[in-house]
Design a protein around this motif. Sequence first.
Motif, mmCIF file in Angstrom:
data_model
loop_
_atom_site.group_PDB
_atom_site.id
_atom_site.type_symbol
_atom_site.label_atom_id
_atom_site.label_comp_id
_atom_site.label_asym_id
_atom_site.label_seq_id
_atom_site.Cartn_x
_atom_site.Cartn_y
_atom_site.Cartn_z
ATOM 1 N N GLY A 54 47.259 44.657 33.557
ATOM 2 C CA GLY A 54 47.156 43.715 34.667
ATOM 3 C C GLY A 54 46.575 44.360 35.908
ATOM 4 N N HIS A 55 47.068 45.529 36.256
ATOM 5 C CA HIS A 55 46.560 46.233 37.437
ATOM 6 C C HIS A 55 45.121 46.690 37.230
ATOM 7 C CE1 HIS A 55 49.911 46.486 40.276
ATOM 8 N NE2 HIS A 55 50.688 46.454 39.209
ATOM 9 N N GLN A 56 44.803 47.149 36.028
ATOM 10 C CA GLN A 56 43.452 47.642 35.762
ATOM 11 C C GLN A 56 42.429 46.507 35.741
ATOM 12 O OE1 GLN A 56 43.885 49.837 32.110
ATOM 13 N NE2 GLN A 56 44.649 51.664 33.146
ATOM 14 N N GLN A 57 42.770 45.374 35.147
ATOM 15 C CA GLN A 57 41.813 44.279 34.975
ATOM 16 C C GLN A 57 41.742 43.337 36.168
ATOM 17 O OE1 GLN A 57 43.101 42.510 31.292
ATOM 18 N NE2 GLN A 57 42.548 44.312 30.102
ATOM 19 N N GLN A 58 42.866 43.085 36.816
ATOM 20 C CA GLN A 58 42.906 42.097 37.890
ATOM 21 C C GLN A 58 43.030 42.718 39.270
ATOM 22 O OE1 GLN A 58 45.407 39.182 34.936
ATOM 23 N NE2 GLN A 58 46.473 40.191 36.551
ATOM 24 N N GLY A 59 43.469 43.959 39.307
ATOM 25 C CA GLY A 59 43.692 44.609 40.589
ATOM 26 C C GLY A 59 45.062 44.298 41.183
ATOM 27 N N PHE A 60 45.906 43.605 40.454
ATOM 28 C CA PHE A 60 47.265 43.296 40.886
ATOM 29 C C PHE A 60 48.150 43.114 39.671
ATOM 30 C CE2 PHE A 60 45.174 39.185 40.509
ATOM 31 C CZ PHE A 60 46.084 38.444 39.784
ATOM 32 N N GLY A 61 49.435 43.081 39.913
ATOM 33 C CA GLY A 61 50.390 42.893 38.830
ATOM 34 C C GLY A 61 51.777 43.242 39.309
ATOM 35 N N PRO A 62 52.720 43.359 38.384
ATOM 36 C CA PRO A 62 54.089 43.683 38.766
ATOM 37 C C PRO A 62 54.291 45.182 38.974
ATOM 38 C CG PRO A 62 53.972 43.264 36.427
ATOM 39 C CD PRO A 62 52.609 42.997 36.977
ATOM 40 N N TYR A 63 55.357 45.485 39.683
ATOM 41 C CA TYR A 63 55.784 46.861 39.940
ATOM 42 C C TYR A 63 57.232 47.011 39.516
ATOM 43 C CZ TYR A 63 51.698 47.234 42.982
ATOM 44 O OH TYR A 63 50.423 47.235 43.475
ATOM 45 N N ILE A 64 57.618 48.227 39.207
ATOM 46 C CA ILE A 64 59.015 48.561 38.970
ATOM 47 C C ILE A 64 59.651 48.855 40.326
ATOM 48 C CG2 ILE A 64 60.606 50.264 37.967
ATOM 49 C CD1 ILE A 64 59.328 48.511 35.835
ATOM 50 N N VAL A 65 60.813 48.295 40.563
ATOM 51 C CA VAL A 65 61.577 48.571 41.779
ATOM 52 C C VAL A 65 62.653 49.585 41.399
ATOM 53 C CG1 VAL A 65 63.059 47.620 43.574
ATOM 54 C CG2 VAL A 65 61.206 46.226 42.616
ATOM 55 N N ALA A 66 62.655 50.720 42.101
ATOM 56 C CA ALA A 66 63.639 51.776 41.832
ATOM 57 C C ALA A 66 64.322 52.167 43.135
ATOM 58 C CB ALA A 66 62.956 52.989 41.215
#
Length: 107
Positions: A54-66
């Motif tokens: 998602g990040h590679q193809q669209q430039g956005f996506g989800p993140y892990i919250v730690a």
Amino acid sequence: MNTQRLILRHGQLSDASFILSLLNQPSFYRYIADKGIYTKQQAEDYLQKTFIDGHQQQGFGPYIVANKQGVAMGMVGLFQREALAVPMKRLQNYYTRIKVSSATLPR
């Protein structure tokens, strides 16, 4: 990205056990959906497709919250949904117009 108390980071295949646990909580089923992720391999595939690709193809996506100790606590981000393809296209057109408009403003 770091805040005073949290870390937002890209998802990794090593997050599979956490994602498997998160996506199979009763509250996740109730308030979000049953994503059909029941094995560690399915969790790795989900991480690859949703987080990494998602990040590679669209430039956005989800993140892990730690937390500051690095313990994963949740996920947050932007998700592309096929059902929302038309609104996303409109949003992309809007941002394209904004870029063009601000580029042509007198300085």
